[in-house]
Scaffold this motif. Sequence first.
Motif, PDB file in Angstrom:
ATOM      1  N   VAL A  33     -27.297  29.027 -59.109  1.00 49.11           N
ATOM      2  CA  VAL A  33     -27.718  29.631 -60.376  1.00 49.11           C
ATOM      3  C   VAL A  33     -29.118  30.187 -60.159  1.00 49.11           C
ATOM      4  N   MET A  34     -29.313  31.461 -60.460  1.00 45.15           N
ATOM      5  CA  MET A  34     -30.639  32.020 -60.232  1.00 45.15           C
ATOM      6  C   MET A  34     -31.640  31.418 -61.213  1.00 45.15           C
ATOM      7  N   VAL A  35     -32.870  31.276 -60.738  1.00 44.46           N
ATOM      8  CA  VAL A  35     -33.872  30.548 -61.511  1.00 44.46           C
ATOM      9  C   VAL A  35     -34.081  31.189 -62.880  1.00 44.46           C
ATOM     10  N   GLU A  36     -33.897  32.497 -62.970  1.00 40.38           N
ATOM     11  CA  GLU A  36     -34.071  33.206 -64.239  1.00 40.38           C
ATOM     12  C   GLU A  36     -33.076  32.730 -65.297  1.00 40.38           C
ATOM     13  N   HIS A  37     -31.966  32.107 -64.848  1.00 40.96           N
ATOM     14  CA  HIS A  37     -30.951  31.636 -65.793  1.00 40.96           C
ATOM     15  C   HIS A  37     -31.058  30.130 -66.044  1.00 40.96           C
ATOM     16  N   THR A  38     -32.244  29.602 -65.823  1.00 41.49           N
ATOM     17  CA  THR A  38     -32.469  28.169 -66.042  1.00 41.49           C
ATOM     18  C   THR A  38     -33.786  27.981 -66.787  1.00 41.49           C
ATOM     19  N   GLU A  39     -33.978  26.768 -67.310  1.00 41.84           N
ATOM     20  CA  GLU A  39     -35.321  26.420 -67.801  1.00 41.84           C
ATOM     21  C   GLU A  39     -35.560  24.944 -67.535  1.00 41.84           C
ATOM     22  N   PRO A  40     -36.835  24.594 -67.298  1.00 42.46           N
ATOM     23  CA  PRO A  40     -37.114  23.185 -67.038  1.00 42.46           C
ATOM     24  C   PRO A  40     -36.897  22.371 -68.313  1.00 42.46           C
ATOM     25  N   VAL A  41     -36.431  21.137 -68.144  1.00 41.82           N
ATOM     26  CA  VAL A  41     -36.296  20.244 -69.292  1.00 41.82           C
ATOM     27  C   VAL A  41     -37.547  19.377 -69.315  1.00 41.82           C
ATOM     28  N   GLU A  42     -38.307  19.484 -70.393  1.00 37.57           N
ATOM     29  CA  GLU A  42     -39.539  18.705 -70.458  1.00 37.57           C
ATOM     30  C   GLU A  42     -39.270  17.400 -71.181  1.00 37.57           C
ATOM     31  N   ARG A  43     -40.030  16.433 -70.792  1.00 36.85           N
ATOM     32  CA  ARG A  43     -39.853  15.090 -71.324  1.00 36.85           C
ATOM     33  C   ARG A  43     -41.102  14.781 -72.133  1.00 36.85           C
ATOM     34  N   ALA A  47     -28.710  33.366 -51.744  1.00 36.91           N
ATOM     35  CA  ALA A  47     -29.192  34.740 -51.902  1.00 36.91           C
ATOM     36  C   ALA A  47     -30.289  34.811 -52.954  1.00 36.91           C
ATOM     37  N   MET A  48     -30.595  33.694 -53.572  1.00 38.18           N
ATOM     38  CA  MET A  48     -31.505  33.692 -54.721  1.00 38.18           C
ATOM     39  C   MET A  48     -32.405  32.465 -54.673  1.00 38.18           C
ATOM     40  N   ASP A  49     -33.534  32.552 -55.361  1.00 40.19           N
ATOM     41  CA  ASP A  49     -34.271  31.348 -55.712  1.00 40.19           C
ATOM     42  C   ASP A  49     -33.576  30.767 -56.949  1.00 40.19           C
ATOM     43  N   GLY A  97     -47.463  14.114 -75.211  1.00 48.56           N
ATOM     44  CA  GLY A  97     -47.521  15.375 -74.455  1.00 48.56           C
ATOM     45  C   GLY A  97     -46.209  15.620 -73.744  1.00 48.56           C
ATOM     46  N   ALA A  98     -46.031  16.872 -73.251  1.00 48.19           N
ATOM     47  CA  ALA A  98     -44.812  17.215 -72.524  1.00 48.19           C
ATOM     48  C   ALA A  98     -45.109  17.218 -71.028  1.00 48.19           C
ATOM     49  N   VAL A  99     -44.280  16.566 -70.230  1.00 46.67           N
ATOM     50  CA  VAL A  99     -44.453  16.585 -68.769  1.00 46.67           C
ATOM     51  C   VAL A  99     -43.134  17.013 -68.126  1.00 46.67           C
ATOM     52  N   PRO A 100     -43.199  17.641 -66.954  1.00 48.31           N
ATOM     53  CA  PRO A 100     -41.961  18.084 -66.311  1.00 48.31           C
ATOM     54  C   PRO A 100     -41.087  16.882 -65.966  1.00 48.31           C
ATOM     55  N   SER A 101     -39.796  17.088 -66.031  1.00 44.83           N
ATOM     56  CA  SER A 101     -38.880  16.016 -65.677  1.00 44.83           C
ATOM     57  C   SER A 101     -38.091  16.419 -64.437  1.00 44.83           C
ATOM     58  N   ASP A 102     -37.157  15.597 -63.995  1.00 42.95           N
ATOM     59  CA  ASP A 102     -36.317  15.944 -62.855  1.00 42.95           C
ATOM     60  C   ASP A 102     -35.012  16.574 -63.341  1.00 42.95           C
ATOM     61  N   ARG A 103     -35.077  17.171 -64.508  1.00 49.53           N
ATOM     62  CA  ARG A 103     -33.858  17.788 -65.042  1.00 49.53           C
ATOM     63  C   ARG A 103     -34.036  19.289 -65.237  1.00 49.53           C
ATOM     64  N   VAL A 104     -32.927  20.005 -65.146  1.00 50.17           N
ATOM     65  CA  VAL A 104     -32.972  21.459 -65.356  1.00 50.17           C
ATOM     66  C   VAL A 104     -31.856  21.833 -66.323  1.00 50.17           C
ATOM     67  N   ARG A 105     -32.176  22.780 -67.198  1.00 48.72           N
ATOM     68  CA  ARG A 105     -31.145  23.258 -68.119  1.00 48.72           C
ATOM     69  C   ARG A 105     -30.584  24.574 -67.561  1.00 48.72           C
ATOM     70  N   ILE A 106     -29.293  24.574 -67.331  1.00 50.09           N
ATOM     71  CA  ILE A 106     -28.605  25.772 -66.839  1.00 50.09           C
ATOM     72  C   ILE A 106     -28.179  26.577 -68.061  1.00 50.09           C
ATOM     73  N   LEU A 107     -28.701  27.793 -68.174  1.00 52.05           N
ATOM     74  CA  LEU A 107     -28.454  28.582 -69.385  1.00 52.05           C
ATOM     75  C   LEU A 107     -27.212  29.451 -69.259  1.00 52.05           C
ATOM     76  N   ARG A 108     -26.872  29.790 -68.019  1.00 50.49           N
ATOM     77  CA  ARG A 108     -25.719  30.672 -67.804  1.00 50.49           C
ATOM     78  C   ARG A 108     -24.894  30.118 -66.651  1.00 50.49           C
TER      79      ARG A 108
END
Length: 433
Positions: free
Chosen positions: A107-117, A51-53, A128-139
């Motif tokens: 988990v809706m995308v608004e409740h996550t943030e990308p983990v940068e490496r 139901a969500m992105d 420098g910071a580059v996107p990783s294959d990890r996500v931080r679930i905040l809620r």
Amino acid sequence: MLTVEEASARVRAHAQPSSETEFVALEACSRRILAEDVRSDSDLPAFDRSAMDGFAVRASDTAESPVVLRVIDAIAAGDVGRLAVGEGTAVRIMTGAPIPEGADAVVMVEHTEPVERTQAVEGAGAVGAVPSDRVRILRGVEPRQNIRFRGENVADGEVVARAGQRLRPIDVAILATAGIERVAVRPRPRVSILSTGDELVDPGRTPGPGQIRNSNGPMLAAMVTEAGASVVRRTSAGDRPTEIEGAIRDGLDADVLLLSGGVSMGDHDHVAAALDAVGAETVFHRVAMKPGKPVLFARCGSTLVFGLPGNPVSVFIGFALFVQPALAILSAASRVDAPRGRAVADGEFRGPEKLCAFEPCGLVVREGALRAVPVRYRGSGDPHGASRGDAFVVLPAGVARVAAGDSVEVLSTTAYGAAPYAMAADPNRGVRE
Ligand code: AMP
Ligand code: MG
């Protein structure tokens, strides 16, 4: 003199529902009456979907948040997942995409943030910071959260639209979803419109002395179309018995003939006599109502004939009370009446004590109540007054006045047959009749 209810019952007794079926394109079925039940050919949704992105996860992995999960796949709407979600992993998912195996919540995308490496950038020795294959679930999420499960809207084989229903745009979506491209509907009742009166000129002309533009003819055509019926002939006749008689004969090949003007007691009101002359059987002439008291209903062969008094608001009310229900019955609609409901009078309304009166009103919701607001209105010859309103207050015979704060009945003339819940007392009522 008949009451409005008695007259309505007589009209209804003379209207025969059609048993014919014709097929129209999905795009053309709005306002038409469905001829057969339509069932869903699948569960809806047909698969468990997001139901969500956001991120499809195992809810138990998010019990303690924030938590970092490894993103192993991405699924768009229209796509299917390739990898199952296992412990410590998540799948990027878009609204409408199928839930991947192993996941039980999103988990809706608004409740996550990308983990940068952080990474040494080649050459400059900079960091420098580059996107990783990890996500931080905040809620965290509960199991089943943000998933629309297979069959939760509709089960395979469930009736999604019923024979007799007047199709609305939302029903067009329902039929499309059920895979219906050609819709089985009842034929439109065929309606002839005859405006009588020596004073009438077409709207494109400038009236001469004593003349007026014919507004009833176009209004009736619009009302017929709104009611899902079709106008097959529109003509005018002057106030001469033979002219009216001839025009009536021409109109009798339709299912319904609507006349305006010439049914009162004036020296030039020839409609009743002309109907007698063509062999029509008059069912009633005059009803205890205002406006529209001289209204006439007759039957000639299989044609239903309505003689509406010429004042525009009389035509409008006569159509809403008698013609529209007749058209609904002819097209085998299950819902025939214009919606009525109750409102709180927001001012005073008056009517003649002996007649059932219909007075235009605005409708507003204020302080949690639907309120009927008086509008400036000078009577049945004042369509501009009626057009200031949204509906009509009904003052039954015996009631000459309602005061501000009284509960009054209101008749909706705009929502007829369309929205089943228009003006219903309980807007949360959830079950289709
Ligand atoms: P009648 O019912 O013929 O006595 O007409 C009542 C009033 O309605 C008169 O003022 C007529 O001029 C007016 N009227 C009749 N026919 C029409 C029409 N087609 N459009 C607008 N007003 C009309
Ligand atoms: Mg007249």
